[in-house]
Design an enzyme around this catalytic site. Structure first.
Site, PDB file in Angstrom:
ATOM      1  N   THR A 139     -10.471   2.338 -17.959  1.00 28.22           N
ATOM      2  CA  THR A 139     -10.105   1.397 -16.688  1.00 28.22           C
ATOM      3  C   THR A 139     -11.332   1.171 -15.757  1.00 28.22           C
ATOM      4  OG1 THR A 139      -9.417   3.255 -15.731  1.00 28.22           O
ATOM      5  CG2 THR A 139      -7.888   2.513 -17.448  1.00 28.22           C
ATOM      6  N   LYS A 162      -4.441  16.195  -8.325  1.00 29.08           N
ATOM      7  CA  LYS A 162      -3.446  16.376  -8.953  1.00 29.08           C
ATOM      8  C   LYS A 162      -3.234  17.605  -9.504  1.00 29.08           C
ATOM      9  CE  LYS A 162      -4.390  11.952 -10.246  1.00 29.08           C
ATOM     10  NZ  LYS A 162      -3.679  10.376  -9.775  1.00 29.08           N
ATOM     11  N   SER A 207      -3.758  13.221 -14.680  1.00 28.67           N
ATOM     12  CA  SER A 207      -5.124  14.175 -14.842  1.00 28.67           C
ATOM     13  C   SER A 207      -5.574  15.767 -15.009  1.00 28.67           C
ATOM     14  CB  SER A 207      -6.382  13.753 -13.629  1.00 28.67           C
ATOM     15  OG  SER A 207      -7.195  13.485 -14.448  1.00 28.67           O
ATOM     16  N   ASP A 265       0.698  -1.594   0.019  1.00 30.70           N
ATOM     17  CA  ASP A 265       0.172   0.381   0.324  1.00 30.70           C
ATOM     18  C   ASP A 265       1.120   1.126  -0.297  1.00 30.70           C
ATOM     19  OD1 ASP A 265      -1.617   1.821   1.009  1.00 30.70           O
ATOM     20  OD2 ASP A 265      -2.700   0.874   2.502  1.00 30.70           O
ATOM     21  N   VAL A 266       0.924   1.911  -0.652  1.00 30.70           N
ATOM     22  CA  VAL A 266       1.746   3.219  -1.267  1.00 30.70           C
ATOM     23  C   VAL A 266       1.142   4.183  -0.216  1.00 30.70           C
ATOM     24  CG1 VAL A 266       2.494   2.623  -4.017  1.00 30.70           C
ATOM     25  CG2 VAL A 266       0.441   4.130  -2.934  1.00 30.70           C
ATOM     26  N   ASN A 275       1.976   5.889 -11.056  1.00 28.12           N
ATOM     27  CA  ASN A 275       0.755   5.679 -11.355  1.00 28.12           C
ATOM     28  C   ASN A 275      -0.599   5.052 -10.435  1.00 28.12           C
ATOM     29  OD1 ASN A 275      -0.969   5.411 -13.720  1.00 28.12           O
ATOM     30  ND2 ASN A 275      -0.753   2.885 -12.338  1.00 28.12           N
ATOM     31  N   TYR A 335     -10.255  15.146  -5.899  1.00 26.17           N
ATOM     32  CA  TYR A 335      -9.385  14.704  -6.457  1.00 26.17           C
ATOM     33  C   TYR A 335      -8.839  15.475  -7.462  1.00 26.17           C
ATOM     34  CZ  TYR A 335      -8.282  11.922 -10.130  1.00 26.17           C
ATOM     35  OH  TYR A 335      -7.347  11.131 -11.657  1.00 26.17           O
ATOM     36  N   VAL A 361      -9.742   7.450 -19.811  1.00 20.43           N
ATOM     37  CA  VAL A 361      -9.622   6.356 -20.189  1.00 20.43           C
ATOM     38  C   VAL A 361     -10.326   5.388 -19.685  1.00 20.43           C
ATOM     39  CG1 VAL A 361      -7.175   5.242 -20.213  1.00 20.43           C
ATOM     40  CG2 VAL A 361      -7.259   7.745 -19.598  1.00 20.43           C
TER      41      VAL A 361
END
Ligand code: NDP
Length: 249
Positions: A188, A157, A138, A58-59, A85, A153, A186
């Site tokens: 995903t 970013k 983003s 977990d970063v 990422n 968010y 994108v």
């Protein structure tokens, strides 16, 4: 764009853009270090990468972040590229929602704090190889998205974009490049995971080219920026959004 014998760390390599990037770097001969929390998904991607190291981490956990760097050095002895990422958002209802601060803390923790931490840990190794960093931001870092719950968010970013430039200034003195990629929509699991109620058709219509990107398109740009072909590029951010931003302007 050969990455033969280069060591590339990719966070969030278990799905989406990170998984596509892992496969592409691997196809070009890189040793790929794949980081994420879902070991099953990481291992599935790793099967397609002949020389890879899966690190379940977990970063946002400082010990895990240190382990990512230590295990990479133990196995491969060097770091040439760090792709920051891993990222997420939560549709939390925004400033008027009930859990704004909880959402803010977790989003900032993954999207910016973890990037800063991993950068500090990787920097001494990147200086040795004259390597580079690619941060996945983003278009949400460049404009305010008119959707409740996206504020944290967008802020995370935007902070990441500025960190990219500041880190490029500091690390450029040591021959390390730092660049950013700012995708629009994108295809995903990102939007579904965030429980954002936007269909792919809605997302396409927001763009000038009336399409959304495949993860491989973003991976292509990441690879270009990480390669020697971009040796003169640092502190830059590259928008890949099917013309979404210019359609808004
Ligand atoms: P995915 O949801 O497919 O990928 C996100 C990745 O981040 C997963 O592999 C996940 O792995 C990893 N991750 C999340 N939290 C953590 C954590 N705490 N520790 C380690 N890994 C973590 O979405 P995308 O591929 O689309 O997202 C990749 C990046 O692209 C993100 O930074 C996102 O903000 C950005 N982006 C995406 C857009 C889109 O429309 N898809 C548009 C613009 C930017 P695991 O679950 O295994 O931990």
């Amino acid at each position: 764009m050969s990455f033969k014998n280069k060591v590339v760390i990719i966070t969030g390599a278990s799905s989406g853009i990170g998984a596509a990037a892992a496969k592409m770097f691997s196809d070009e001969g890189a040793h790929v270090v794949m980081v994420g929390r879902n070991e099953t998904s990481l291992s599935a991607v790793a099967k397609q990468c002949p020389s890879s190291l899966v690190i379940r981490a977990d970063v946002t956990n400082d010990d895990d972040a240190r382990r990512v760097i230590n295990e990479t050095i133990k196995k491969f002895g060097q770091i040439d590229v760090l792709v920051n990422n891993a990222g997420m958002t939560i549709d939390n209802g925004g400033l008027l929602g009930s859990d704004m601060m909880q959402a803010y803390d977790s989003i900032m923790s993954i999207n910016i704090r973890a990037v800063v931490h991993l950068t500090t840990l990787a920097a001494p190794h990147l200086i040795k190889t004259k390597g580079n960093i690619v941060n996945i931001s983003s278009t949400a870092g460049m404009v305010a998205i008119n959707s409740p719950g996206m504020i944290s968010y967008c802020v995370s970013k935007a902070a990441l974009d500025h960190f990219t430039v500041c880190a490029a200034v500091e690390l450029g003195l040591h021959g390390v490049r730092v660049n950013g990629v700012n995708p629009g929509p994108v295809k995903t699991g990102f939007i579904d995971n965030a429980k954002i109620s936007v269909s792919w058709d809605d997302a396409s219509r927001m763009t000038l080219l009336n399409r959304v990107s495949d993860p491989e398109e973003i991976a292509d740009l990441i690879m270009f920026l990480a390669s020697d072909r971009a040796k003169g590029i640092t502190g830059s951010k590259y928008v890949t959004d099917n013309g979404m931003l210019i359609k808004r302007s």
